[in-house]
Design a protein around this motif. Structure first.
Motif: not given
Length: 136
Positions: A44-53
């Motif tokens: 969830l953390g890395f996926g959210g990071w990858y989605a945003r940036r």
């Protein structure tokens, strides 16, 4: 680009559902049962990071995470199967062969459920592949 965003949304939404299911099943009795929660939190953390940036660092982290997911799922498959096998042997010490395998696969602990983590690794890989630029 639309497909990769859709796949990433499915990936993240699905992980929330799996985490909720694990909580409802009270899958937190001991350290080994906490492994999927850790993997999901990282995803969830890395996926959210990858989605945003989406950048080199977030891409590498998200890619590495798919390996973690595949390993976590494989470990879970082995642990669930072994746990069911031990239970079946305690219940019937004479059991063996195909009967033991069948009873272990259909036992109280869902033997194939951790395969969901492997499926998420494949969806994550599909996210990465769908974001690649086509070769000329």
């Amino acid at each position: 680009m639309y497909l990769s965003r859709l796949l990433l949304a499915i990936y993240l939404f699905g992980l929330v559902g799996v985490a909720a299911e694990l909580v409802l099943l009270e899958h937190y009795d001991g350290t080994l049962q906490l492994i999927p929660f850790g993997a999901i939190a990282l995803a969830l953390g890395f996926g959210g990071w990858y989605a945003r940036r989406p950048g080199v660092a977030s891409l590498r982290a998200f890619r590495a995470l798919q390996v973690v997911f595949a390993a976590t799922g494989t470990l879970g498959l082995v642990l669930h199967f072994r746990g069911n096998m031990e239970f079946e042997r305690e219940r019937d010490p004479a059991i063996g062969g195909f009967s033991l395998i069948w009873e272990s696969l259909t036992g109280a602990t869902p033997a194939l459920a951790p395969g969901t983590m492997v499926l998420f690794a494949l969806i994550g890989y599909a996210v990465l592949v769908s974001r690649e630029k086509p070769s000329p």
